[in-house]
Enzyme design. Structure first.
Site, mmCIF file in Angstrom:
data_model
loop_
_atom_site.group_PDB
_atom_site.id
_atom_site.type_symbol
_atom_site.label_atom_id
_atom_site.label_comp_id
_atom_site.label_asym_id
_atom_site.label_seq_id
_atom_site.Cartn_x
_atom_site.Cartn_y
_atom_site.Cartn_z
ATOM 1 N N ARG A 1 3.117 5.333 16.997
ATOM 2 C CA ARG A 1 2.778 6.470 16.113
ATOM 3 C C ARG A 1 3.521 7.743 16.500
ATOM 4 N NH1 ARG A 1 2.061 2.686 12.853
ATOM 5 N NH2 ARG A 1 0.156 1.484 13.110
ATOM 6 N N ASP B 1 -5.265 5.081 14.109
ATOM 7 C CA ASP B 1 -3.915 5.504 13.755
ATOM 8 C C ASP B 1 -3.884 6.808 12.947
ATOM 9 O OD1 ASP B 1 -2.486 3.586 15.160
ATOM 10 O OD2 ASP B 1 -2.782 2.087 13.608
ATOM 11 N N ASP C 1 0.807 -1.228 0.000
ATOM 12 C CA ASP C 1 0.000 0.000 0.000
ATOM 13 C C ASP C 1 0.838 1.275 0.000
ATOM 14 O OD1 ASP C 1 -2.895 -1.117 0.418
ATOM 15 O OD2 ASP C 1 -1.608 -2.206 1.829
HETATM 16 N N1 ARG Z 1 -6.568 -1.335 17.442
HETATM 17 C C1 ARG Z 1 -5.202 -1.105 17.787
HETATM 18 C C2 ARG Z 1 -4.973 0.349 18.066
HETATM 19 O O1 ARG Z 1 -5.741 1.152 17.658
HETATM 20 C C3 ARG Z 1 -4.228 -1.628 16.776
HETATM 21 C C4 ARG Z 1 -4.333 -1.090 15.398
HETATM 22 C C5 ARG Z 1 -3.172 -1.564 14.611
HETATM 23 N N2 ARG Z 1 -3.407 -1.753 13.247
HETATM 24 C C6 ARG Z 1 -3.586 -2.960 12.658
HETATM 25 N N3 ARG Z 1 -3.495 -2.971 11.373
HETATM 26 N N4 ARG Z 1 -3.836 -4.044 13.299
HETATM 27 O O2 ARG Z 1 -4.004 0.705 18.708
#
Ligand code: ARG
Length: 401
Positions: free
Chosen positions: A95, A124, A14
């Protein structure tokens, strides 16, 4: 001058396609930014070459593993941070460190905009953009998947049409994000929340067919931070890595939850965080003997609020910073050793010792040598129950009227 955009680049399909896609949609030059937070996999050099091969004008790569462990994972450990009581904030804490590098790269290369590969449904995107707004208020944000209609199918077609140096055939039904603090897996088959995760979902933890013998480990802490494992000095990064290996081999740290996203959606996640969960368990048990009762009770509330702020993308917020100061203050005496047994998916503490412990053997013992004056208890209880007793007298009187 041509406008420049820095892109948070993972090396995957991506974001590889996003380089050219953003270029075509905006006419800007794209600078790929890859940050190593201990996700494993390909080398930074391989990722750099792929970015350039996909049309990036520059590639910025950074080994941020120690920075991530010291400045992001350790505060999470000190807070015993578990969002909704379960999730050790794996993605949420990566992040902000990526944001720091994105802003640094934007300055270095004269970019006006930051791009990331998140969708419009998750947490995110919020964490990236709130972080960018805070550290680089003049920078704009763009998310090609969300803002430029870059779907999976279009990405595959684009990569094939342009002959990008990236595999388009490998099908992974899951969306995965990982770093040294843990691994998050979502979507696909897991979206039916009655479906149990299949074995192939896991990578950081083993499902031992023939369980290995129990593994006893001693973790030494100094002011809330692991400094040695079984007497061998370690950095925070090494401590996490070593426990990922040893606790992972025993299946410790598997988490299956439906959590509340910031955008109001409940979503199913599978996490694996063997090192993080073993460390948090050990750290909490050390706090139990080194932190005074009222401070400890209040700290639990602070840790929960801290977790929510970090989950919600507020890493750089004033409240988060103030809570950090409180948590840091509580860690002054959190030093000593915790012994735990890793086995059967559990990390069970079975011994603790500390020079700064508040555990007083002579006060606690029921044997000879007891220094606790039991005669004080009667008066204490009388006064402790006084206000309830007075109120209950009133209740009876009113009921009888
Ligand atoms: N739900 C978790 C958070 O918001 C993990 C998100 C991570 N992304 C993934 N593609 N699993 O921190």
């Amino acid at each position: 001058m041509t406008e420049r955009i820095v892109l948070a680049y993972s090396g995957g399909l991506d974001t590889s396609v996003a380089i050219g896609w953003i270029g075509e949609a905006t006419g800007a030059e794209v600078i790929a930014v890859a940050v190593d937070v201990g996700q494993g996999g390909e080398s930074l050099e391989t990722i750099r070459q792929r970015a350039l091969g996909c049309g990036a004008v520059e590639a910025y790569v950074a080994d941020a593993r120690d920075e991530f462990a010291n400045e992001y994972a350790m505060p999470t450990l000190k807070a015993n941070a578990l969002y909704q009581g379960h999730y050790p904030l794996v993605s949420a804490i990566s992040r902000p460190v990526i944001v720091k590098h994105l802003v640094k790269a934007a300055r270095e290369f004269g970019a006006t905009t930051v791009a990331h590969g998140c969708t419009g449904k998750g947490n995110d995107q919020v964490r990236f953009e709130v972080g960018i707004q805070t550290l680089g208020p003049d920078l704009k944000c763009i998310a090609p998947v969300r803002d430029l209609a870059l779907t999976r199918d279009k990405a595959i077609a684009f990569a094939e049409e342009k002959g990008l140096p990236i595999e388009t055939t490998k099908k992974n039904p899951y969306s995965i994000d990982q770093n040294v603090w843990g691994r998050a897996v979502e979507t696909g088959y897991l979206e039916d929340i009655w479906n149990a995760p299949t074995k192939d979902i896991y990578d950081y933890t083993a499902t031992p067919e023939f369980p290995p013998a129990p593994d006893e480990v001693t973790i030494s802490f100094q002011a809330g931070v692991p400094v040695a494992i079984d007497g061998v000095k370690v950095t925070p990064l090494q401590a996490i890595q070593e426990l990922n290996r040893r606790a992972g081999a025993q299946g410790v740290g598997r988490i299956d939850v439906v959590e509340d996203r910031l955008v109001g959606i409940k979503s199913r996640e599978i996490y694996e965080a063997p090192g993080a969960m073993a460390l948090i368990t050990a750290h909490k048990h050390l706090e139990d003997i080194t932190i005074e009762r009222e401070q400890a009770r209040f700290k639990a509330t602070v840790g929960q609020r801290w977790s929510e702020l970090v989950y919600d993308g507020q890493w750089f917020s004033p409240l988060k910073r103030s809570l950090d100061a409180f948590i840091e203050d509580t860690q002054q005496y959190v030093s000593g050793d915790i012994r735990m047994v890793l086995h059967g998916g559990q990390a069970v503490v079975n011994g603790r010792r500390s020079e700064t412990s508040l555990y007083d053997f002579d006060l606690a013992t029921y044997d000879t040598g007891d220094t606790f004056d039991q005669s004080m208890a009667r008066g204490f209880i009388e006064l402790w129950g006084m206000s309830s007793k007075v109120a209950s007298g009133r209740d009876l009187r009113v009921a009888g009227e």
